[in-house]
Design a protein around this motif. Structure first.
Motif, PDB file in Angstrom:
ATOM      1  N   ASN A 179       0.837  -1.206   0.000  1.00  0.00           N
ATOM      2  CA  ASN A 179       0.000   0.000   0.000  1.00  0.00           C
ATOM      3  C   ASN A 179       0.867   1.249   0.000  1.00  0.00           C
ATOM      4  O   ASN A 179       1.916   1.294   0.640  1.00  0.00           O
ATOM      5  CB  ASN A 179      -0.907   0.028   1.233  1.00  0.00           C
ATOM      6  N   PHE A 180       0.404   2.266  -0.740  1.00  0.00           N
ATOM      7  CA  PHE A 180       1.117   3.536  -0.808  1.00  0.00           C
ATOM      8  C   PHE A 180       0.178   4.668  -0.408  1.00  0.00           C
ATOM      9  O   PHE A 180      -1.001   4.436  -0.140  1.00  0.00           O
ATOM     10  CB  PHE A 180       1.657   3.758  -2.222  1.00  0.00           C
ATOM     11  N   LYS A 181       0.687   5.875  -0.377  1.00  0.00           N
ATOM     12  CA  LYS A 181      -0.095   7.034   0.049  1.00  0.00           C
ATOM     13  C   LYS A 181      -1.373   7.151  -0.778  1.00  0.00           C
ATOM     14  O   LYS A 181      -1.352   7.146  -2.001  1.00  0.00           O
ATOM     15  CB  LYS A 181       0.738   8.304  -0.100  1.00  0.00           C
ATOM     16  N   GLY A 182      -2.500   7.258  -0.062  1.00  0.00           N
ATOM     17  CA  GLY A 182      -3.794   7.334  -0.725  1.00  0.00           C
ATOM     18  C   GLY A 182      -4.512   6.001  -0.780  1.00  0.00           C
ATOM     19  O   GLY A 182      -5.720   5.949  -0.999  1.00  0.00           O
ATOM     20  N   GLU A 223      -3.813   3.477   1.729  1.00  0.00           N
ATOM     21  CA  GLU A 223      -3.431   2.784   2.965  1.00  0.00           C
ATOM     22  C   GLU A 223      -4.516   1.850   3.491  1.00  0.00           C
ATOM     23  O   GLU A 223      -4.217   0.856   4.150  1.00  0.00           O
ATOM     24  CB  GLU A 223      -3.070   3.806   4.063  1.00  0.00           C
ATOM     25  N   ASP A 224      -5.793   2.180   3.229  1.00  0.00           N
ATOM     26  CA  ASP A 224      -6.880   1.391   3.809  1.00  0.00           C
ATOM     27  C   ASP A 224      -7.343   0.248   2.899  1.00  0.00           C
ATOM     28  O   ASP A 224      -8.283  -0.467   3.226  1.00  0.00           O
ATOM     29  CB  ASP A 224      -8.078   2.300   4.119  1.00  0.00           C
ATOM     30  N   GLU A 242       8.047  -0.011  -5.730  1.00  0.00           N
ATOM     31  CA  GLU A 242       8.288   0.856  -4.574  1.00  0.00           C
ATOM     32  C   GLU A 242       8.687   2.261  -5.020  1.00  0.00           C
ATOM     33  O   GLU A 242       8.245   3.259  -4.433  1.00  0.00           O
ATOM     34  CB  GLU A 242       9.373   0.250  -3.683  1.00  0.00           C
ATOM     35  N   GLY A 245       5.577   3.885  -6.593  1.00  0.00           N
ATOM     36  CA  GLY A 245       4.596   4.181  -5.550  1.00  0.00           C
ATOM     37  C   GLY A 245       4.970   5.373  -4.691  1.00  0.00           C
ATOM     38  O   GLY A 245       4.113   5.953  -4.017  1.00  0.00           O
ATOM     39  N   SER A 246       6.240   5.748  -4.718  1.00  0.00           N
ATOM     40  CA  SER A 246       6.688   6.891  -3.900  1.00  0.00           C
ATOM     41  C   SER A 246       6.558   8.219  -4.641  1.00  0.00           C
ATOM     42  O   SER A 246       6.673   9.282  -4.032  1.00  0.00           O
ATOM     43  CB  SER A 246       8.158   6.692  -3.507  1.00  0.00           C
ATOM     44  N   ARG A 251       4.986  11.357  -6.241  1.00  0.00           N
ATOM     45  CA  ARG A 251       3.770  12.156  -6.088  1.00  0.00           C
ATOM     46  C   ARG A 251       3.972  13.516  -6.740  1.00  0.00           C
ATOM     47  O   ARG A 251       4.949  14.211  -6.476  1.00  0.00           O
ATOM     48  CB  ARG A 251       3.406  12.340  -4.601  1.00  0.00           C
ATOM     49  N   PRO A 281      -1.079   8.904  -9.374  1.00  0.00           N
ATOM     50  CA  PRO A 281      -0.371   8.177  -8.311  1.00  0.00           C
ATOM     51  C   PRO A 281      -0.702   6.692  -8.293  1.00  0.00           C
ATOM     52  O   PRO A 281      -1.739   6.261  -8.800  1.00  0.00           O
ATOM     53  CB  PRO A 281      -0.887   8.862  -7.040  1.00  0.00           C
ATOM     54  N   PHE A 296      -1.656   3.724  -5.867  1.00  0.00           N
ATOM     55  CA  PHE A 296      -2.218   3.535  -4.532  1.00  0.00           C
ATOM     56  C   PHE A 296      -1.822   2.201  -3.907  1.00  0.00           C
ATOM     57  O   PHE A 296      -1.625   2.110  -2.696  1.00  0.00           O
ATOM     58  CB  PHE A 296      -3.748   3.619  -4.579  1.00  0.00           C
TER      59      PHE A 296
END
Length: 361
Positions: A63-66, A68-69, A123, A126-127, A129, A135, A137
């Motif tokens: 999971n990456f920023k945005g 996470e859930d 990775e 995914g970093s 932005r 992006p 996610f």
């Protein structure tokens, strides 16, 4: 009596043989199990198991920023529909939690690198932005080698479809300026903000996604890094067939920053003319060559989409056309780099703002 004695001896011998065989069997099973446990190497973060020299892929979720859930069930059980296909995968529009739309990119297992090679590249991607880059996610890999990427979905769709459908808004001068500047800023980030420049490699109108305000978001950057050499080459050949690849790359079959600049120039020409980038099977029928012929024959005004000159004088439009043709130079060293492209776009934008202010006064 004698027969009874012989029968008793046979029963005793058979019973002894049975128990001996059972003991040997259990002993072999125990040794095999112990040996197997010693031969298995598990790394919970790598997504692999190595059993006696054979690598087995486990289920992996990153999971990456945005995103996470997001969980595996959220991704795999999401209802969706196919919106695009290629030789290396399929695109889906799926509804995740709370009917939130997302773009799912499934890769065909034979077309991608191994998971061990795939993960470090994911990775990195995914970093990244930037306001004008789509992006990443989440990334999922399944036990049968399947891999998928999760991105946000933009309801207005991609630039290529809007141009093909005759959407006049994308050809209005303010929108052209906004889209051009957004793409250039995205490329500037990829080309200059990393220790090793990231070449997009597959820049085209189909990979420019627009939000509800027509702000551009560049997708598919670095995608070639995740594919096998054969699949990556097929992707580049498709870009060439669609008219987005510089003539020098047709022969050497490679990607470069200069190649991204050429592709950007073609997109500018699409915005200004409303025409497709490749107009026939001959390279002479490419959009840059068609525009070049019109310039030589002094038919420039005929080139522009009817909406282009509604909001702006011809001078500023010609400046953008000149920039587009410089980007499409058949000689890579003569093309401006992305820093120069951005500076010229900013100058055109300032002139446009000045003209608009003068009209208002």
């Amino acid at each position: 009596m004698k027969h009874a004695h012989v029968l008793l001896i046979l029963v005793i011998l058979l019973t002894s043989f049975f128990f001996l065989a059972l003991i040997l069997c259990l002993s072999c099973c125990f040794c095999r199990r112990r040996g197997t446990e010693e031969d298995v190497h598990r790394d919970p973060e790598s997504g692999f198991e190595e059993r006696e020299g054979v690598v087995e892929v486990k289920e992996t979720l990153m999971n990456f920023k945005g995103g996470e859930d997001l969980g595996v069930i959220d991704i795999l059980d999401a209802p969706g529909e196919v919106i695009g296909k290629s030789k290396y995968g399929t695109l889906y529009m799926a509804l995740l939690r709370s009917d939130k739309p997302a773009l799912l990119r499934f890769f065909r297992p034979p077309c991608t690198l191994s998971l061990k090679e795939f993960v470090p590249i994911v990775e990195l991607l995914g970093s990244i932005r930037h306001p004008n880059l789509v992006p990443l996610f989440a990334f999922y890999a399944g036990p049968r080698g399947e891999k998928l990427l999760v991105h946000p979905f933009y309801r207005r769709g991609d630039l290529a479809h809007l141009i093909a459908d005759g959407n006049g808004e994308v050809h209005r001068w303010p929108t052209i300026c906004m889209i051009s500047m957004g793409i250039a800023r995205a490329l500037y980030h990829l080309h200059t903000d990393f220790e090793i420049p990231i070449v997009h490699g597959n820049l085209k109108a189909k990979n420019i996604l627009l939000d509800s305000h027509f702000q551009p978001h560049v997708s598919d950057f670095g995608l070639h890094l995740l594919l096998t050499p054969k699949a990556g080459q097929e992707m580049l050949e498709t870009a060439a067939a669609e008219g987005y690849k510089g003539p020098e790359l047709i022969k050497i079959k490679d990607i470069s920053e200069e190649g991204d600049i050429y592709s950007f120039g073609v997109i500018l020409l699409e915005l200004l003319t409303g025409k497709e980038p490749f107009l026939g099977i001959s390279s002479h029928l490419s959009l840059p060559n068609m525009v070049k012929s019109a310039i030589i024959e002094e038919r420039i005004t005929e080139l522009f989409h009817p909406m282009v000159l509604v909001d702006q004088k011809e001078g500023r439009v010609v400046e953008l056309l000149r920039l587009a043709m410089d980007c499409c130079s058949p000689f890579p060293p003569l093309r401006p780099n992305i820093k120069e492209v951005l500076a010229r776009l900013q100058e055109i934008g300032r002139a446009t703002t000045t003209t608009t202010t003068t009209k208002t006064q």
